[in-house]
Design a protein around this motif. Sequence first.
Motif, mmCIF file in Angstrom:
data_model
loop_
_atom_site.group_PDB
_atom_site.id
_atom_site.type_symbol
_atom_site.label_atom_id
_atom_site.label_comp_id
_atom_site.label_asym_id
_atom_site.label_seq_id
_atom_site.Cartn_x
_atom_site.Cartn_y
_atom_site.Cartn_z
ATOM 1 N N LEU A 520 -12.739 -19.222 42.959
ATOM 2 C CA LEU A 520 -11.350 -18.757 43.036
ATOM 3 C C LEU A 520 -10.975 -17.925 41.812
ATOM 4 N N LEU A 521 -11.355 -18.419 40.646
ATOM 5 C CA LEU A 521 -11.013 -17.703 39.409
ATOM 6 C C LEU A 521 -11.801 -16.401 39.290
ATOM 7 N N LEU A 522 -13.046 -16.417 39.769
ATOM 8 C CA LEU A 522 -13.854 -15.200 39.749
ATOM 9 C C LEU A 522 -13.238 -14.142 40.648
ATOM 10 N N LEU A 523 -12.840 -14.517 41.860
ATOM 11 C CA LEU A 523 -12.205 -13.572 42.778
ATOM 12 C C LEU A 523 -10.911 -13.025 42.185
ATOM 13 N N PHE A 524 -10.164 -13.909 41.524
ATOM 14 C CA PHE A 524 -8.890 -13.505 40.928
ATOM 15 C C PHE A 524 -9.112 -12.469 39.821
ATOM 16 N N THR A 525 -10.038 -12.730 38.930
ATOM 17 C CA THR A 525 -10.276 -11.800 37.820
ATOM 18 C C THR A 525 -10.908 -10.499 38.307
ATOM 19 N N PHE A 526 -11.788 -10.575 39.307
ATOM 20 C CA PHE A 526 -12.403 -9.366 39.848
ATOM 21 C C PHE A 526 -11.359 -8.461 40.486
ATOM 22 N N GLN A 527 -10.302 -9.052 41.007
ATOM 23 C CA GLN A 527 -9.238 -8.275 41.631
ATOM 24 C C GLN A 527 -8.250 -7.707 40.588
ATOM 25 N N GLY A 528 -8.559 -7.933 39.324
ATOM 26 C CA GLY A 528 -7.677 -7.416 38.263
ATOM 27 C C GLY A 528 -6.592 -8.378 37.851
ATOM 28 N N GLY A 529 -6.700 -9.633 38.274
ATOM 29 C CA GLY A 529 -5.708 -10.629 37.899
ATOM 30 C C GLY A 529 -5.734 -10.913 36.406
ATOM 31 N N SER A 530 -4.572 -11.118 35.829
ATOM 32 C CA SER A 530 -4.454 -11.359 34.384
ATOM 33 C C SER A 530 -4.262 -12.835 34.111
ATOM 34 N N LEU A 531 -5.047 -13.363 33.178
ATOM 35 C CA LEU A 531 -4.922 -14.768 32.787
ATOM 36 C C LEU A 531 -3.793 -14.979 31.792
ATOM 37 N N GLY A 532 -3.417 -13.937 31.073
ATOM 38 C CA GLY A 532 -2.357 -14.047 30.081
ATOM 39 C C GLY A 532 -2.676 -15.106 29.042
ATOM 40 N N GLN A 533 -1.709 -15.994 28.792
ATOM 41 C CA GLN A 533 -1.899 -17.053 27.810
ATOM 42 C C GLN A 533 -2.515 -18.303 28.432
ATOM 43 N N MET A 534 -2.760 -18.271 29.740
ATOM 44 C CA MET A 534 -3.257 -19.470 30.415
ATOM 45 C C MET A 534 -4.666 -19.836 29.995
ATOM 46 N N ALA A 535 -5.497 -18.838 29.666
ATOM 47 C CA ALA A 535 -6.883 -19.149 29.314
ATOM 48 C C ALA A 535 -7.522 -17.967 28.615
ATOM 49 N N LEU A 536 -8.517 -18.282 27.773
ATOM 50 C CA LEU A 536 -9.365 -17.228 27.220
ATOM 51 C C LEU A 536 -10.283 -16.726 28.327
ATOM 52 N N THR A 537 -10.870 -15.563 28.114
ATOM 53 C CA THR A 537 -11.706 -14.972 29.165
ATOM 54 C C THR A 537 -12.955 -15.792 29.463
ATOM 55 N N ASP A 538 -13.409 -16.625 28.474
ATOM 56 C CA ASP A 538 -14.584 -17.460 28.733
ATOM 57 C C ASP A 538 -14.196 -18.867 29.209
ATOM 58 N N PHE A 539 -12.908 -19.092 29.398
ATOM 59 C CA PHE A 539 -12.386 -20.355 29.910
ATOM 60 C C PHE A 539 -12.782 -21.556 29.054
ATOM 61 N N SER A 540 -12.918 -21.321 27.750
ATOM 62 C CA SER A 540 -13.215 -22.438 26.848
ATOM 63 C C SER A 540 -11.935 -23.078 26.306
ATOM 64 N N ALA A 541 -10.844 -22.367 26.395
ATOM 65 C CA ALA A 541 -9.571 -22.878 25.889
ATOM 66 C C ALA A 541 -8.428 -22.145 26.573
ATOM 67 N N GLY A 542 -7.264 -22.745 26.535
ATOM 68 C CA GLY A 542 -6.083 -22.125 27.127
ATOM 69 C C GLY A 542 -4.821 -22.785 26.591
ATOM 70 N N GLU A 543 -3.690 -22.305 27.058
ATOM 71 C CA GLU A 543 -2.407 -22.836 26.592
ATOM 72 C C GLU A 543 -1.591 -23.400 27.749
ATOM 73 N N VAL A 544 -0.868 -24.452 27.435
ATOM 74 C CA VAL A 544 0.204 -24.925 28.300
ATOM 75 C C VAL A 544 1.489 -24.360 27.711
ATOM 76 N N ILE A 545 2.145 -23.474 28.441
ATOM 77 C CA ILE A 545 3.375 -22.847 27.967
ATOM 78 C C ILE A 545 4.552 -23.713 28.394
ATOM 79 N N VAL A 546 5.369 -24.085 27.435
ATOM 80 C CA VAL A 546 6.510 -24.963 27.681
ATOM 81 C C VAL A 546 7.797 -24.168 27.495
ATOM 82 N N SER A 547 8.605 -24.090 28.531
ATOM 83 C CA SER A 547 9.912 -23.432 28.460
ATOM 84 C C SER A 547 10.984 -24.506 28.402
#
Length: 775
Positions: A520-547
Amino acid sequence: MRRALAQKIVDHPWWVIGGVLIVTVFFASAIPRIRFEQDFEAFLPQDDPATIALHRAEERYGDQKLFMVAVETDDTIFKPETLKKLKEMEELFEQIPEVDEVRGPTNSQVIYGSETAITVATALPEIPETPEELQAYKERVLGDRLLRGFVVSEDGKAAGILIRLKTGEEETVGVVNSVLEIAERYQGPERIYVGGMPRLNQFIAESMRKDLSVLFPVMILVIIIVLYLSFNSLHGVALPLVTVVLSAIWEMGTMGWLGAPFTPFSFIAPVVLMAVGTAYGIHVLNKYYEEAHQGGRSRTEIVVATVTAMLSPTAMAALTTVAGFFALLSSTLWPQRDFGIYTGIGVLYAGFLALTLIPAILALMPLPRREHQSLLARWLRAGLASLAHLIERTAVIILIGAGAVAVVWAVGIPRLKIETSAKDFLGKGHPVVEALDVLERHFGGSLQTGIEIDVGVRDGLKEPEVLNKILALQEFLETLPAVRRTTSITNLVRELNQKFHADDPNYYVIPDDRKLISQLLLLFTFQGGSLGQMALTDFSAGEVIVSLEWVSSTEMAKLVAEIQRYLDEHFAPTATASVALTSDGSLLQIKAEQVGTMPIYVRLMDQIRTSQIWSLLTSVGSSWVIVSLLMGSVIAGALCIVPLVLTILTEFGLMAYLGLPLDMSTMMIGSIAIGIGIDYAIHFVERYRLEFALGRDARRALEHTLTHTGVGISYNALALTLGFGVLWISTFKGLNTFGSLVALTMVVSATSAFTIIPAILLLWKPKFLTKRAQA
């Protein structure tokens, strides 16, 4: 030594005046070098853990500050003309060089899916022309959990354009000005607001410049009025005014040459200096007119006698005031240290100019033909003479009453709260605060913070157990007060899973199959989807954004503490819950750390509490030592400190009872009150000791001190009270409160010096009174 120095000044007045002018030109040339620093997050030490965590997060995930343009309507944003505005604004914002990413209701990514493919497309490539197209777009946006409540409000009445600045972009004022210019161009009938930390910082920077341009001339006007009421002469107005203006130029020049910026707290240093520095010129002129009125001596002898008599008390007053400001060096917040350093240096300049430039000019001028006694001076002398008689009869009652008042104020001090919010610094009803309120009303909060989840291995965030632990964290966060919404890679994975299964809501869950998640994530990124602050490109770390809503510092501290307890329990290295089992049977250690603005504000609150205690102790201690050394008596030093105890208790007790918080402005009041307020005590005790040494009994010494030096103290207190009152016209609520409280402390300090010290001296005659001042 004092007489010799005075004689040199009088003998060479033109040298003194010329030297002052040369130094003034030197300092004035550096004033344009001063820059403005308004970012509250930059006020903590760079080696503070909260600062380090924030900078690391910015390097890995980009800018952490919420910056949004909100467009509010009375009915709906789903109209061709409104959507056209939104699209054009998004395109214009993207053209700003410092902007990294723009995400709004027309250019955001929308996910489409089937059992065989995931498609990512722009939400609105073209403006809808038919009602059917408009309805389809509305359903598409409001049906997307990644867009609804983020760039479009739940009720469809507001739209938000999120702007992310490039990492490391320090100069945000120009960027915000560009955004404001574009927003203003599209105002009406929709209401457009620009909110977030960059907007807040930009407004503070612009307001500092505006305040300086207004406060400086208003302060000059106030000083002119006070001086004219005090001396009723051109000389009495011009000479002290010139010295404080020059000392302010010297102070700002010192800042310019040393590279010190103006901050929301130090930019008022020149204005504060003008209020404080006027005192030295007032006392010197008051003594000069007193000496001149006695007659029988030449102009040179009178000026020399004036400088000789005023050198010691003025030096003591200046040094103790400097000690009060320098006590702020104990603060861990550099803006407060800067305010203390440069205002203290300015006080030294003001004292120096009062003892050199004023006598030099007086040495060139004819003696006054009559006693320069204004109507105010006559009223003060009469009133202070009556006060002396009253103190003689009620000394014991005065001390008992002062003690009772001190107890009342002291009881309230534990109620005092600490506040570090920039929103509270501006005050409710402020245009910038209104914009933040709009963000809270429509988009789940005006404050954004984050929690970094670091697995430490490539593709670690694709493990189902890791994602479920992150989801559990989000569910916990959303139970906390003030938290409106959380976002992380779990939101994206669940949304992709639902779209992949024919948009069936039952599939809005984390898949148990790691391979499916990866697909799912591969298809999303291949389609030009942006991860933003949710994850690094290697998916080793990411953020939980709290509003979340912008809450008080106390509530924010509770939130940070609750979050940290959860992280310690579930993600600490020693916690078994922090370990996740991968699909191949290995173990992953999950680390979690709070990053973003909320920990910064909590750390600021902690620093304010610590800094307040140390600055008060340092100020009281240094003032006592200085006065004791210069007066040659520890008892004299303690006596001068006594009225300040009541002043400090009054200040903090009143703040507690009125619900006024201790913030980065008001925390400086204690040290300033001690440094400035002790001047009254010094001038009073020094003159009383002199009168006593001349053979006058306690009653006559008191009356003579109050009716002569007391008048100068009254002028000084009036100048300071009205001078600090000028801060009422500042744009900042925090400085309004600061000015009011300092003005109050000046009144309390002067009143205490006029009542408590005389009462003590009448009831107990310490040995230092018999020590005759050395000429």
